[in-house]
Scaffold this active site. Structure first.
Site, mmCIF file in Angstrom:
data_model
loop_
_atom_site.group_PDB
_atom_site.id
_atom_site.type_symbol
_atom_site.label_atom_id
_atom_site.label_comp_id
_atom_site.label_asym_id
_atom_site.label_seq_id
_atom_site.Cartn_x
_atom_site.Cartn_y
_atom_site.Cartn_z
ATOM 1 N N GLU A 82 -25.843 -19.353 35.866
ATOM 2 C CA GLU A 82 -25.535 -17.911 35.816
ATOM 3 C C GLU A 82 -24.678 -17.434 36.779
ATOM 4 O OE1 GLU A 82 -29.566 -16.300 36.194
ATOM 5 O OE2 GLU A 82 -30.088 -16.302 34.102
ATOM 6 N N GLU A 113 -39.285 -37.844 36.333
ATOM 7 C CA GLU A 113 -39.341 -37.669 37.851
ATOM 8 C C GLU A 113 -39.844 -38.859 38.687
ATOM 9 O OE1 GLU A 113 -43.543 -35.587 38.987
ATOM 10 O OE2 GLU A 113 -42.508 -34.423 37.465
#
Length: 274
Positions: A82, A113
């Site tokens: 963004e 992860e």
């Protein structure tokens, strides 16, 4: 450092959720969510230190990387994606990386992860160097993918920060500028997409927005460098140009905006011609 306590995995304050009415579920979730901004407020001194240090590096030409797994990684990617449309910065100035790669944005990638090698490898794909800064995102503060990446960064003199929701966490020990927003047990035990995710989103908003202000991407309270990528943003930009130049002709302001490509450039061009 004090003893590590994994608050994010502690049992919810609420029992037998399946027996609650929908109203009770919603009201109790909302009650918990209201505590998040207060926890963020307590971390503002930590956030301030990170923003000041990161902004200095970026003003000198560095990039900012977010690196995380699961919800944390996705939130980093959202925030990074963004920045260009909101502030007109180039793609690649703020980069979001997630354990498991692009697939992990929409699907869980098992054990991604847990890798202690892939985090640094993912950063290397972007030719990271000591001009750049890296923010490790891990609600638990224990994610191996993130911790190992930060450790490698520090070995190479790359400035690091971290954002987690447990106090005195392992990830904080690998960060030059750790941020810990302790929101307490989740409404659904261990579901860190809830309060922890909300806290991370709030802090990422604060970090990226305050850095962009430091980089001169905001004037007054306006996104004067935003990309004109849809009708809504063009309309917003036209109104900014009208306000800044005291114009009453919408179409004239729109022509100026589209000709110069941003509010800032349109205003500068007109002020320079006066």
């Amino acid at each position: 450092m004090s003893e590590f306590r994994k608050v994010t995995e502690e049992t919810s304050h609420y029992r037998h959720l399946e027996k609650m009415s929908v109203t009770d579920v919603l009201q109790n979730m909302n009650k918990e969510d209201k505590t998040v901004p207060d926890a963020v407020a307590e971390a503002i001194p930590q956030i301030e230190k990170l923003v000041s240090a990161f902004a200095d590096k970026m003003l000198a030409g560095g990039r900012m990387f977010y690196i995380g797994a699961g919800t944390s990684g996705r939130l980093g990617i959202v925030d990074a994606s963004e920045c260009p449309p909101s502030f007109g910065v180039p793609y690649g100035l703020v980069i979001g990386l997630i354990a498991g790669g692009e697939k992990a944005i929409t699907q869980a990638v098992e054990f991604a992860e847990d890798s202690t090698e892939n985090g640094w490898a993912d950063l290397q794909k972007h030719f990271i160097n000591d001009k750049d800064v890296v923010l490790g995102l891990a609600a638990s503060g224990t994610t191996p993918y993130v911790i190992a990446a930060l450790k490698e960064c520090r070995k190479r003199g790359i400035l690091t920060g971290s954002l987690c929701c447990n106090p005195n966490s392992p990830v904080s020990r690998e960060a030059d500028y750790p941020i810990e927003v302790v929101v307490g047990p989740e409404f659904v035990t261990g579901s860190t997409r809830m309060k922890s995710g909300t806290a991370q989103k709030l802090v990422l908003n604060m970090i990226s927005t305050s850095i962009m202000i430091q980089l001169g991407r905001v004037e007054d309270n306006k996104m004067v460098n935003m990309q004109l990528s849809n009708v809504k943003l063009v309309d917003r930009g036209v109104k900014m140009v009208m306000e800044k130049l005291a114009l009453t002709d919408y179409e004239k302001a729109k022509d100026l905006l589209l000709k110069h490509g941003s509010v800032k450039k349109a205003v500068q061009a007109m002020n320079g011609s006066l």
